[in-house]
Design a protein around this motif. Structure first.
Motif, short mmCIF file in Angstrom:
data_model
loop_
_atom_site.label_atom_id
_atom_site.label_comp_id
_atom_site.label_asym_id
_atom_site.label_seq_id
_atom_site.Cartn_x
_atom_site.Cartn_y
_atom_site.Cartn_z
N GLN A 221 0.82 -1.21 0.00
CA GLN A 221 0.00 0.00 0.00
C GLN A 221 0.86 1.26 0.00
OE1 GLN A 221 -3.03 -0.23 3.00
NE2 GLN A 221 -3.53 -2.33 2.48
N THR A 222 2.08 1.13 -0.49
CA THR A 222 2.92 2.32 -0.62
C THR A 222 3.29 2.54 -2.08
OG1 THR A 222 4.95 1.06 -0.32
CG2 THR A 222 4.02 2.04 1.66
N ALA A 223 3.53 3.81 -2.39
CA ALA A 223 4.01 4.15 -3.73
C ALA A 223 4.95 5.34 -3.57
CB ALA A 223 2.84 4.52 -4.63
N VAL A 224 5.76 5.60 -4.58
CA VAL A 224 6.71 6.70 -4.49
C VAL A 224 6.53 7.63 -5.68
CG1 VAL A 224 9.15 7.33 -4.41
CG2 VAL A 224 8.36 5.26 -3.24
N ASP A 225 6.46 8.89 -5.38
CA ASP A 225 6.27 9.92 -6.39
C ASP A 225 7.47 10.87 -6.30
OD1 ASP A 225 4.73 10.94 -8.33
OD2 ASP A 225 3.20 11.84 -7.03
N ILE A 226 8.13 11.11 -7.42
CA ILE A 226 9.26 12.04 -7.40
C ILE A 226 8.75 13.45 -7.68
CG2 ILE A 226 11.48 12.66 -8.49
CD1 ILE A 226 11.63 10.04 -6.93
N GLU A 227 8.96 14.35 -6.74
CA GLU A 227 8.42 15.70 -6.91
C GLU A 227 9.46 16.67 -7.45
OE1 GLU A 227 5.81 17.05 -3.80
OE2 GLU A 227 4.48 15.61 -4.80
N GLN A 228 10.71 16.32 -7.23
CA GLN A 228 11.78 17.22 -7.67
C GLN A 228 12.97 16.38 -8.11
OE1 GLN A 228 12.75 20.66 -8.14
NE2 GLN A 228 13.02 21.22 -6.00
N PHE A 229 13.55 16.74 -9.25
CA PHE A 229 14.70 16.00 -9.74
C PHE A 229 15.53 17.01 -10.53
CE2 PHE A 229 17.25 13.31 -12.35
CZ PHE A 229 17.28 12.05 -11.75
N VAL A 230 16.50 17.62 -9.86
CA VAL A 230 17.25 18.69 -10.53
C VAL A 230 18.75 18.55 -10.31
CG1 VAL A 230 15.52 20.53 -10.65
CG2 VAL A 230 16.81 20.19 -8.54
N ASP A 234 28.06 20.82 -10.17
CA ASP A 234 29.05 19.76 -9.97
C ASP A 234 28.47 18.39 -10.33
OD1 ASP A 234 30.64 21.68 -8.95
OD2 ASP A 234 30.40 21.08 -6.83
N GLY A 235 27.44 18.37 -11.14
CA GLY A 235 26.80 17.11 -11.52
C GLY A 235 26.02 16.47 -10.39
N LYS A 236 25.85 17.20 -9.29
CA LYS A 236 25.10 16.63 -8.17
C LYS A 236 23.59 16.74 -8.43
CE LYS A 236 24.89 16.73 -3.16
NZ LYS A 236 25.43 17.29 -1.93
N LEU A 237 22.88 15.69 -8.03
CA LEU A 237 21.43 15.69 -8.23
C LEU A 237 20.71 15.93 -6.93
CD1 LEU A 237 20.78 12.57 -10.49
CD2 LEU A 237 20.30 14.94 -11.08
N GLU A 238 19.66 16.75 -6.98
CA GLU A 238 18.81 16.89 -5.81
C GLU A 238 17.46 16.25 -6.13
OE1 GLU A 238 19.59 20.18 -3.20
OE2 GLU A 238 17.47 20.71 -3.47
N ILE A 239 17.11 15.27 -5.33
CA ILE A 239 15.88 14.52 -5.59
C ILE A 239 14.97 14.59 -4.37
CG2 ILE A 239 14.91 12.26 -6.22
CD1 ILE A 239 17.67 11.51 -7.35
N GLU A 240 13.72 14.96 -4.61
CA GLU A 240 12.73 14.93 -3.53
C GLU A 240 11.66 13.91 -3.86
OE1 GLU A 240 13.00 19.60 -2.23
OE2 GLU A 240 11.05 18.58 -2.12
N ALA A 241 11.46 12.98 -2.95
CA ALA A 241 10.49 11.91 -3.21
C ALA A 241 9.43 11.88 -2.11
CB ALA A 241 11.21 10.57 -3.27
N VAL A 242 8.19 11.68 -2.52
CA VAL A 242 7.11 11.52 -1.56
C VAL A 242 6.73 10.05 -1.51
CG1 VAL A 242 4.70 12.04 -1.05
CG2 VAL A 242 6.20 13.83 -1.92
#
Ligand SMILES: Nc1nc2c(ncn2[C@@H]2O[C@H](COP(=O)(O)OP(=O)(O)O)[C@@H](O)[C@H]2O)c(=O)[nH]1
Ligand SMILES: [Mg+2]
Length: 307
Positions: A221-230, A234-242
């Motif tokens: 009963q869980t799922a993951v939604d990516i709200e931010q992927f930027v 320096d090639g670093k990624l910022e990812i926000e997941a709900v």
């Protein structure tokens, strides 16, 4: 007259292989083993794979496009019904059917029904039966199991015992599959290994850790939604997941005492993603309650789970 392009590709084989079977037989493990990267998440829990996932293997002679499917199972929820539909649709479209079973388990009714359903010849593509987990199987039982399979599906092209986890006999399986592929040029660039976007892979890597950490019915009963992927320099990624949970009471169970579990989920998912994407990742996780998302057609559509 032939063009140069046609001449160079005449012997090349390319096609799709549908990986079919009950939940937990090792379909995703086999695909990852062949591709050499974790394109499909794997947990000991059934129904980990929800989408149709492509894993692309290219060498000089061939391009094999593996279609990892959700396991074929019974389920009342809309999500479950969509998952089974995805599996059958993948079978219809594939060039070869790889029908997997776990040979450490007795042949249950569900597996038998599945084999008989494909053996009835409604789908005309070549069928290869894959008997997985031989690393754990009782050697004395393997031969009778193979004989039984030959009776159940006399028209199959081959029966191949393998261990996806240990990589045993996977090359023998690849040779069998290769022979079933049509001669045609590659469909994907040779360096592509999946059709999933980095965003989708990030969601899946988080979901894998949630599945590994949670018990009983909660992970389903869980799922993951990516709200931010930027990219933040320096090639670093910022990812926000709900992380969506199906009930208020699941929230503290996911977060854990003092947020410990959530922290662990974040660390493990981030480490996996950094290897996969070959860059540094800053991963932020949130938890949101969304009751009954798995029965909500609109939400399933948002999550790409509409089948
Ligand atoms: N012993 C053993 N376990 C395996 C093998 N292949 C897969 N597994 C395990 O079986 C479980 C289900 O695997 P998974 O690939 O997610 O199955 P799927 O549901 O068919 O995709 C996981 O815990 C795997 O590690 C194998 O060859 N041997
Ligand atoms: Mg799977």
């Amino acid at each position: 007259m032939k063009t140069t392009n046609e001449e160079t590709t005449t012997n090349f084989r390319c096609g799709t292989v549908a990986l079919l079977g009950r939940p937990n037989v090792g379909k995703s493990t086999l695909m990852n083993r062949i591709i050499g990267v974790k394109v499909a998440i794997v947990t000991p829990k059934p129904q980990t794979t929800r989408h149709r996932i492509l894993g692309i293997h290219t060498d000089e002679q061939s391009q094999m496009v593996f279609v990892d499917t959700p396991g074929i199972h019974k389920g009342e929820q809309q999500l479950n019904r969509n998952m089974v539909r995805v599996a059958y649709a993948a079978a219809e479209e594939a060039d070869v059917l790889a029908i997997m079973q776990d040979c450490t388990q007795p042949l249950d009714r569900g597996t038998r029904a599945l084999i008989e359903r494909f053996a009835d010849g409604r789908l005309t593509q070549p069928r290869i039966h894959v008997l997985n987990k031989i690393d754990r199987a009782n050697k004395d039982k393997l031969l009778p199991r193979l004989q039984l399979m030959q009776q159940l599906d006399a028209g199959a092209k081959a029966f191949v015992p393998i261990s996806a986890r240990k990589g045993k006999q996977v090359d023998a399986l690849m040779r069998e599959l290769m022979q079933c592929l049509p001669q045609r040029p590659a469909m994907y660039e040779p360096d592509w290994f999946t059709d999933q976007s980095q965003r989708q892979l990030a969601a899946e890597y988080v979901r894998e850790q949630v599945f590994l950490s949670m018990h009983q019915e909660i992970p389903f009963q869980t799922a993951v939604d990516i709200e931010q992927f930027v990219e933040v320099g320096d090639g670093k990624l910022e990812i926000e997941a709900v992380i969506l949970v199906g009930s208020e009471r699941h929230k503290p169970m996911l977060i854990g005492r003092g947020g410990e579990q959530m922290k662990r989920i974040g660390i493990q998912a981030r480490e996996g993603l950094e290897v996969l994407l070959d860059c540094r990742v800053n991963l932020k996780l949130w938890v949101k309650v969304d009751r009954d998302w798995f029965n909500n057609p609109g939400k399933l559509m948002d999550l790409g789970l509409n089948g």
